[in-house]
Design an enzyme around this catalytic site. Structure first.
Site, PDB file in Angstrom:
ATOM      1  N   THR A   1       0.966  -0.785  -0.081  1.00  0.00           N
ATOM      2  CA  THR A   1       0.093   0.410  -0.228  1.00  0.00           C
ATOM      3  C   THR A   1       0.915   1.246   0.256  1.00  0.00           C
ATOM      4  O   THR A   1       1.818   1.197   1.072  1.00  0.00           O
ATOM      5  CB  THR A   1      -1.191  -0.203   0.993  1.00  0.00           C
TER       6      THR A   1
ATOM      7  N   ARG B   1      -9.275  12.267   9.674  1.00  0.00           N
ATOM      8  CA  ARG B   1     -10.830  12.128   9.847  1.00  0.00           C
ATOM      9  C   ARG B   1     -11.410  12.158  10.383  1.00  0.00           C
ATOM     10  O   ARG B   1     -10.981  11.736  11.954  1.00  0.00           O
ATOM     11  CB  ARG B   1     -10.498  10.179  10.016  1.00  0.00           C
TER      12      ARG B   1
ATOM     13  N   HIS C   1      -8.198   4.553  -1.240  1.00  0.00           N
ATOM     14  CA  HIS C   1      -8.030   4.236  -0.005  1.00  0.00           C
ATOM     15  C   HIS C   1      -9.556   3.926   0.883  1.00  0.00           C
ATOM     16  O   HIS C   1      -9.859   4.457   1.939  1.00  0.00           O
ATOM     17  CB  HIS C   1      -6.813   4.287   0.888  1.00  0.00           C
TER      18      HIS C   1
ATOM     19  N   ARG D   1     -10.859   6.848   2.688  1.00  0.00           N
ATOM     20  CA  ARG D   1      -9.783   7.016   3.604  1.00  0.00           C
ATOM     21  C   ARG D   1      -8.685   7.752   4.032  1.00  0.00           C
ATOM     22  O   ARG D   1      -8.622   8.521   4.664  1.00  0.00           O
ATOM     23  CB  ARG D   1      -9.786   5.956   4.326  1.00  0.00           C
TER      24      ARG D   1
ATOM     25  N   ASP E   1     -10.427  -1.111  -6.990  1.00  0.00           N
ATOM     26  CA  ASP E   1     -10.960  -0.803  -5.203  1.00  0.00           C
ATOM     27  C   ASP E   1     -11.444   0.833  -5.410  1.00  0.00           C
ATOM     28  O   ASP E   1     -10.483   2.027  -5.591  1.00  0.00           O
ATOM     29  CB  ASP E   1     -11.099  -1.628  -4.300  1.00  0.00           C
TER      30      ASP E   1
ATOM     31  N   ARG F   1     -20.241  -0.835  -4.954  1.00  0.00           N
ATOM     32  CA  ARG F   1     -21.461  -1.649  -4.514  1.00  0.00           C
ATOM     33  C   ARG F   1     -22.406  -2.644  -4.689  1.00  0.00           C
ATOM     34  O   ARG F   1     -22.607  -3.685  -4.717  1.00  0.00           O
ATOM     35  CB  ARG F   1     -21.848  -0.363  -3.913  1.00  0.00           C
TER      36      ARG F   1
ATOM     37  N   ARG G   1     -15.085  -2.260   2.890  1.00  0.00           N
ATOM     38  CA  ARG G   1     -16.371  -1.456   3.285  1.00  0.00           C
ATOM     39  C   ARG G   1     -17.493  -3.024   3.681  1.00  0.00           C
ATOM     40  O   ARG G   1     -18.139  -3.088   4.332  1.00  0.00           O
ATOM     41  CB  ARG G   1     -17.118  -0.554   3.456  1.00  0.00           C
TER      42      ARG G   1
HETATM   43  C1  LIG Z   1     -12.070  -0.342   8.141  1.00  0.00           C
HETATM   44  C2  LIG Z   1     -11.126  -0.290   6.730  1.00  0.00           C
HETATM   45  C3  LIG Z   1      -9.825  -0.617   7.380  1.00  0.00           C
HETATM   46  C4  LIG Z   1      -9.081  -0.345   6.035  1.00  0.00           C
HETATM   47  N1  LIG Z   1      -7.415  -1.029   6.589  1.00  0.00           N
HETATM   48  C5  LIG Z   1      -6.434  -0.796   5.276  1.00  0.00           C
HETATM   49  C6  LIG Z   1      -5.504  -1.710   5.194  1.00  0.00           C
HETATM   50  O1  LIG Z   1      -4.639  -1.803   7.009  1.00  0.00           O
HETATM   51  N2  LIG Z   1      -4.595  -1.749   3.756  1.00  0.00           N
HETATM   52  C7  LIG Z   1      -4.742  -1.081   3.161  1.00  0.00           C
HETATM   53  O2  LIG Z   1      -4.189  -1.273   2.427  1.00  0.00           O
HETATM   54  N3  LIG Z   1      -6.289  -0.990   3.100  1.00  0.00           N
HETATM   55  C8  LIG Z   1      -6.932  -0.155   4.214  1.00  0.00           C
HETATM   56  N4  LIG Z   1      -8.460  -0.335   3.840  1.00  0.00           N
HETATM   57  C9  LIG Z   1      -8.376  -0.136   2.634  1.00  0.00           C
HETATM   58  C10 LIG Z   1      -9.432  -0.561   1.910  1.00  0.00           C
HETATM   59  O3  LIG Z   1      -8.052  -1.690   0.997  1.00  0.00           O
HETATM   60  C11 LIG Z   1      -9.795  -0.534   0.347  1.00  0.00           C
HETATM   61  O4  LIG Z   1      -8.955   0.504   0.059  1.00  0.00           O
HETATM   62  C12 LIG Z   1     -11.410   0.257   0.538  1.00  0.00           C
HETATM   63  O5  LIG Z   1     -11.742  -0.117   1.530  1.00  0.00           O
HETATM   64  C13 LIG Z   1     -12.073   0.513  -0.371  1.00  0.00           C
HETATM   65  O6  LIG Z   1     -12.746   1.268  -0.282  1.00  0.00           O
HETATM   66  P1  LIG Z   1     -14.302   0.674  -0.065  1.00  0.00           P
HETATM   67  O7  LIG Z   1     -14.785   0.305   1.349  1.00  0.00           O
HETATM   68  O8  LIG Z   1     -15.254   1.318  -0.637  1.00  0.00           O
HETATM   69  O9  LIG Z   1     -14.973  -0.869  -1.105  1.00  0.00           O
HETATM   70  C14 LIG Z   1      -9.525  -0.074   4.641  1.00  0.00           C
HETATM   71  C15 LIG Z   1     -10.688   0.515   4.663  1.00  0.00           C
HETATM   72  C16 LIG Z   1     -11.126  -0.078   5.604  1.00  0.00           C
HETATM   73  C17 LIG Z   1     -12.560   0.659   5.455  1.00  0.00           C
END
Ligand SMILES: Cc1cc2nc3c(=O)[nH]c(=O)nc-3n(C[C@H](O)[C@H](O)[C@H](O)COP(=O)(O)O)c2cc1C
Length: 398
Positions: A211, A220, A282, A285, A316, A320, A340
């Site tokens: 990542t 956030r 991400h 996020r 990603d 949905r 999610r």
């Molecule tokens: C609760 C949560 C924790 C996440 N933790 C990581 C992580 O540890 N490493 C990472 O590369 N992405 C992390 N992500 C991002 C996800 O890999 C992914 O990119 C993202 O959730 C995709 O969007 P979506 O939730 O709308 O499907 C996290 C996402 C969420 C919702």
């Protein structure tokens, strides 16, 4: 009902722009309040979950506020997150008819680095599944993805350790022993990173998902209201190409860079010998106003379409529905991740995760039939109306 109470003030203000409803209206709340025997604050019957957004509503009913905030949060005032969910409607489909589509049901599998999977989507790496199932956490992801023969990409900061996940791998998937990819973050002390990579190798991970979209900690706001939801400050040093080169020198596993958001970085990744790229913001996020995956995929398609042929491209953020998956595939993406929705589905444990997978497979097949494809090979950009993407695409010379 909390959901309706939350949106009703906006409905009155219809002069303003359409209010953003981050939970799609699948008729779920009407059904629950008028037909089903359901009480607010309780988990609806799993059989009543008919689409992935229903899991979000269900999870909100039962997760502690802090856990809910952690899963749901996004960066800043969440415009990137909203765009991830809203963008799909700006890219209508252009279905073609009078074609024999009967074979599609048997043709939604994909191959990645020599491994076969039954569907073109996977469980994206998301840390701390223990919020939704404190006891089994990511074991549900392992077992449901193994049973459904789809890819699971395990997060480094999972509730369960790499070794605990390895211990529940299925032995009877279409690849034999279950294939997972391991996500890693690099940290200041690179010895820790080398150890984590070695643990992934030792437990038989088939690719490293590195990542790269977190060079800083992020704003956030939703999470900041709760203790325990804050992220540790990141540091920029591990997110450089020389660190990538060091990782490359330490493992023969394919390396996929997760978080690519521009055609320039996609090209540079290929020039540096990366085995796969993963388009993602991400889930909105990290960086406010970072692009959605279909915008990134389109930028690559318009500027350097050969990239989709050169390496597998994953994507990603905001996916949905089955049609979201098909849209990304039509531009050349090989496999699509969801974060999610699976975290939310995990409030039902293994059965919830499995139902989420099955619902999405079914949507891909049904939407694919009606789009006029008999296999994923038939997908191509002409099946999309890209007018809106074209208006905003960034053109570069690279
Ligand atoms: C609760 C949560 C924790 C996440 N933790 C990581 C992580 O540890 N490493 C990472 O590369 N992405 C992390 N992500 C991002 C996800 O890999 C992914 O990119 C993202 O959730 C995709 O969007 P979506 O939730 O709308 O499907 C996290 C996402 C969420 C919702």
């Amino acid at each position: 009902m909390r959901f309706l109470v939350a949106v009703s003030p906006f409905i009155g203000a219809s002069l303003a722009a359409r209010p953003f409803l981050d939970v799609a209206d699948t008729g779920f709340t009407d059904y629950l309040t008028k037909t089903a025997e359901w009480t607010e604050g309780k988990l609806p019957d799993l059989q009543d979950i008919r689409a992935l957004p229903d899991f979000e509503f269900a999870a909100k009913q039962v997760l502690p506020e802090e856990s809910w905030a952690f899963y749901r949060l996004a960066a800043g005032q969440e415009w990137g997150y909203r765009n991830n969910l809203d963008i799909w409607k700006k890219v209508p489909l252009r279905p073609r008819f009078m074609r024999d589509v009967t074979d599609l049901e048997n043709n939604i599998g994909i191959e990645l680095f020599g491994h076969n999977f039954s569907a073109p989507f996977f469980i994206a790496p998301a840390g701390n599944a223990g919020h939704s199932d404190p006891e089994r956490a990511e074991l549900n992801f392992m077992e449901a993805s193994g049973d459904e023969d789809i890819l699971y990409t395990a997060a480094l900061y999972a509730t369960k350790t790499i070794e605990e996940l390895d211990a529940v791998k299925r032995n009877d998937t279409s690849n034999g022993r279950q294939v997972i990819f391991q996500q890693i973050y690099t940290v200041d002390d690179l010895d820790i990173t080398w150890t984590n990579i070695q643990r992934a190798v030792d437990t038989g991970a088939k690719a490293i998902v590195l990542t790269v979209d977190t060079p800083g900690s992020s704003v956030r706001v939703r999470g900041a209201r709760h203790s325990g939801v804050d992220y540790p400050a990141a540091s920029t040093r591990p997110h450089t190409w020389d660190v990538y080169d060091e990782i490359r020198a330490r493992t023969d596993l394919p390396i996929i860079l997760k978080g690519i958001q521009t055609v320039e970085d996609a090209k540079e990744a290929l020039d540096r010998g990366v085995d796969g790229i993963y388009l993602s913001n991400h889930g909105g996020r990290q960086l406010e106003f970072s692009p959605s995956p279909i915008e990134i995929a389109y930028e690559i398609y318009r500027n350097a379409p050969h990239i989709f042929q050169q390496v597998p491209v994953l994507a990603d953020s905001g996916v949905r529905t089955g049609s979201d998956v098909l849209k990304l595939l039509a531009l050349g993406v090989r496999a699509v991740g969801l974060g999610r929705p699976f975290m939310y589905a995990n409030v039902y444990g293994y059965e919830g995760v499995r139902r989420a997978i099955r619902l999405l497979k079914n949507e891909i097949i049904q939407d694919g039939w009606n789009l006029g494809i008999s296999s994923l090979e038939d997908l191509n950009p002409n099946l999309l109306n890209v007018k809106s993407l074209e208006q905003n695409v960034h053109r570069v010379t690279c």
